[in-house]
Design an enzyme around this catalytic site. Structure first.
Site, PDB file in Angstrom:
ATOM      1  N   SER B 223       1.345  -1.428 -10.711  1.00 39.75           N
ATOM      2  CA  SER B 223       0.345  -1.268  -9.659  1.00 39.75           C
ATOM      3  C   SER B 223      -0.464  -2.539  -9.453  1.00 39.75           C
ATOM      4  O   SER B 223      -0.577  -3.389 -10.339  1.00 39.75           O
ATOM      5  CB  SER B 223      -0.606  -0.124 -10.016  1.00 39.75           C
ATOM      6  OG  SER B 223      -1.467  -0.527 -11.064  1.00 39.75           O
ATOM      7  N   GLU B 246       4.937  -8.191 -10.018  1.00 38.73           N
ATOM      8  CA  GLU B 246       5.423  -7.603  -8.764  1.00 38.73           C
ATOM      9  C   GLU B 246       4.589  -6.350  -8.573  1.00 38.73           C
ATOM     10  O   GLU B 246       4.723  -5.394  -9.323  1.00 38.73           O
ATOM     11  CB  GLU B 246       6.921  -7.320  -8.907  1.00 38.73           C
ATOM     12  CG  GLU B 246       7.610  -7.127  -7.589  1.00 38.73           C
ATOM     13  CD  GLU B 246       7.826  -5.663  -7.323  1.00 38.73           C
ATOM     14  OE1 GLU B 246       6.880  -5.024  -6.833  1.00 38.73           O
ATOM     15  OE2 GLU B 246       8.935  -5.172  -7.601  1.00 38.73           O
ATOM     16  N   CYS B 283       9.508   0.183  -4.654  1.00 36.39           N
ATOM     17  CA  CYS B 283       8.543  -0.829  -4.218  1.00 36.39           C
ATOM     18  C   CYS B 283       8.877  -1.319  -2.818  1.00 36.39           C
ATOM     19  O   CYS B 283       8.037  -1.909  -2.147  1.00 36.39           O
ATOM     20  CB  CYS B 283       8.460  -1.990  -5.198  1.00 36.39           C
ATOM     21  SG  CYS B 283       9.976  -2.352  -6.053  1.00 36.39           S
TER      22      CYS B 283
END
Lengths: 490, 490
Positions: B223, B246, B283
């Site tokens: 997150s 990421e 994602c």
């Protein structure tokens, strides 16, 4: 307020300039952002033309620029003329890289039929400019790492607008250089905000620039203290940005026994020249010399001290740098086990004394104060009893721009496991490992790497010298199933 | 304390595990450092063997691993079997890159005679491993971005020891995977500290790992909130280390008018599948769909809502992710000007409802709360009046892993300046720009780029998927005047 100080007399000369205000800086950043997309879409050919135009203008204005640089830095005409040549060469090398066309399109992979993971669409890897780059000019290279130096050249080559924060030690030269760059920008039909200059005597200008929301990256050459403070600000932004800081470096040089067997006198002379070059104000100046205990090492150190005693470095860039140098060598002189071999006095003279101080490896390792850089014409000789101590000294130094090892044989059959371990350790701590010559002098070429583990650099995977310096300002993008006409634009 | 929770029932299953202590973590980091030099000097061939051995063991243990993964994640057997295949393929691709031998030796330039700046010594550009890498496993890819996933594979390929911080949502699977990796390490005759696992339910374990002095780099998938907190810790260390995070991503998808002219129904169906794939826990899940105002756009949005209403996503990974999803879509539903097109109810059900909410571009732009990622099977349709609004929406989204543009013609002659500007803007905000298909599904290939401007990534110049993921863990070094035998070792 900024004044132009004569480096040799310490007296102010001519005009003074107000610091850029916060409003000036924010406006410069916004203007840079407003032209960033257009400049990113300018052809590589136009950017090459800009770099060449900058170089031509530097050459045309050489006499006035070098005279100004000499007055503000005291580095002398031969060095400054050479540095200007190097700066123009640097601009030309980036222009050539743009001509050769491998800057934006990295890889174009055809689609592969079938199910994933083997099957895949056409994938094209390109690189795009980051956006406005803030460049902090260095004091010690008024041409090569200042207004029109390596950071500016590589950022413009990458397609990023540049805002230079002028170095306060050469404000008149900075303005004269900026005029040349601005004229080149205009000549190429590019918007003025492709290149801007801000200036200031204090830290406020730099702080504001690093925090300006429109700035996308920072390139910095300077001290560990200032660089780390700015790097921390860059990391703390609501949108953190990369900070490419080239900070301090100790540049250890290791003399193996085989290097003492022949040619030791010539090596000592070359090393003395490297230590005192430009009054030691090179980021690659060799600061720690590792020499084995024993007679051949004693002879080498004696020769080095003798050579240094005969050299008189010129004055330093600023009174502040001089003060830091004197307090640095004072700390060496008064360290436990220290023996002063050259530069006993000289604190009061107009120019610094070339200084050589010797300690044992054990004394070096137990005194962390000895492990910091002293910027100026001085080196610390560390006498080692065994290869293992050399490894320990390298580990204690940690990140460094360069490490030099003298005496490794070209014949693989004669190379011991100890030597392999030493070479490996050198690659662990340094960005450049030399096997001959001295670390001062950094070639502008594709293979160059100028930037080592922290604190030599805040971004050790990047270089601030050589063609790979452009990589700092480009970000990869994968195009998936892109039409041919788009790929042809990169 | 860690427990293995059945994702479908929310009930604990079997054993529980204590968190790794601070002492455990420090010891793991020191042990990794103690083997780092030896592992860095292991041949690329041996590292390839390690990766292949890991892949073989995953395949051999497939049945048990997939069953465990399904219990702890609820992602289902077809998806998990496919993900295991992809993970093995990923290991094999890095092994192939090592076989091909271009990982360490980048460039070998001969000496050039003459004075500087043209003359120069032989310069050889190599890359060396950074040292111990801390890998933070992701919850949403229990194979491909967890213990033996892309970060671990690329760090081991680069020659860096790995310490994985297991994801607390699949602790039993993490331990089972770690056993396989440890067996592969032993089989290859490598020291056990080349791969280690630490675990913990709270943030203390991750904090300690990022701060461990021996850790040289961090790879993180998770997150924005957790990633930014850890990135800040990495930057604040006395020796800052790179943090490859990421984080979140909105993944805008732009439907140009020409994409509505034909095949709109098929496109709507493909998009609905992409939005709900894995219950939207990708994602790269498309979160904002830009559609022009007017009839053809209305029809497309209607078809998309219809498709979504017929899909029932499976349960989400954890109760916490489910709660965040519900509060995220609630905020969308109650935003000014919002119109709920699919997923009106469903909060109380065991599985989330596929949700589609529509706003005008003006409403989107004036409500920053709409511009955040909602992780799960939901998308926000943003209706635009003109191309200029599409540019503004992309700018408001800022950094994103992907941007997709549907409807750009392959014929260059038909491409307007507006389309050029749109494509350029997409490359400014995204790490991957797609011109067909959907953004879910990320090919493991050399051209891939998975990582966009912040907050998609904390290191936008790097990728966490594809062969370039290795670049994160290698640092360039220039060898100057190196003997041939040394260069041949790289």
């Amino acid at each position: 307020m900024l004044e132009s100080i004569n480096a040799r007399t310490g007296m102010a000369h001519g005009a003074s300039w107000a610091d850029s205000t916060a409003q000036d800086i924010d406006l410069a950043a916004r203007q840079a952002q407003s032209v960033a997309s257009d400049f990113a879409r300018a052809t590589p050919g136009l950017r090459a033309e800009l770099l060449r135009s900058m170089g031509q203008r530097l050459l045309s204005a050489r006499e006035a620029l070098v005279a100004l640089a000499d007055r503000e830095t005291g580095l002398g005409l031969p060095r400054l003329n050479g540095e200007l040549d190097r700066t123009v060469y640097q601009l030309e090398q980036f222009a050539l890289a743009l001509d050769q066309g491998a800057v934006h399109l990295l890889l174009d992979e055809p689609a592969v039929a079938g199910a994933a993971p083997v099957g895949r669409p056409r994938m094209t890897r390109i690189r795009v400019p980051l956006g406005p780059v803030a460049v902090f000019a260095a004091s010690n290279f008024p041409f090569a790492f200042s207004v029109a130096g390596g950071d500016t050249a590589s950022a413009l080559a990458a397609g990023c607008p540049v805002i230079v924060k002028a170095h306060p030690a050469h404000p008149a030269l900075s303005l004269a250089l900026a005029e040349q760059v601005q004229a080149a920008v205009a000549q190429c039909g590019l918007p003025a905000a492709v290149f801007q200059l801000v200036q200031g005597a204090g830290i406020a200008v730099g702080v504001r620039l690093v925090q300006a929301p429109a700035v996308a990256a920072v390139a910095f050459t300077g001290s560990l203290q200032a660089g780390r403070a700015l790097a921390d600000l860059a990391a703390a932004r609501s949108r953190p940005i990369p900070f490419f800081g080239e900070l301090g470096s100790v540049n250890p040089l290791i003399v193996l026994p085989s290097a003492l067997a022949s040619g030791a006198a010539e090596r000592a002379a070359a090393l003395a020249q490297s230590i005192t070059l430009g009054a030691g104000q090179f980021c690659t100046s060799p600061g720690v010399i590792l020499v084995p205990q024993g007679e051949p090492g004693d002879g080498f150190v004696h020769a080095l001290a003798g050579q240094l005693s005969q050299l008189q470095p010129h004055g330093m860039l600023t009174a502040g740098i001089r003060r830091n140098f004197e307090s640095g060598v004072d700390a060496w002189r008064h360290a436990g086990g220290a023996q002063v071999l050259a530069g006993l006095e000289g604190n009061a003279a107009a120019t610094p004394a070339a200084t050589l101080v010797q300690v044992s490896a054990a004394d070096y390792l137990r005194q962390p104060a000895l492990q910091h850089e002293v910027f100026g014409p001085a080196a610390l000789v560390v006498r080692t009893q065994a290869m293992n101590e050399m490894l320990e000294v390298l580990a204690a130094i940690g990140g460094t721009l360069t490490a030099t090892i003298w005496g490794i044989d070209g014949d693989a059959a004669q190379v011991t496991e100890e030597v392999h371990a030493l070479v490996h350790r050198a690659t662990e701590v340094a960005g450049r490992v030399l096997f001959a010559g001295v670390p001062t002098g950094v070639a502008v070429t594709a293979a160059q790497q100028h930037g080592g583990p922290y604190p030599a650099s805040t971004a050790p995977a990047t270089t601030s010298v050589g063609l790979a310096a452009m990589d700092r300002f480009l970000r990869p993008v994968a195009l998936q199933d892109a039409p041919d006409w788009l790929i042809q634009r990169y």
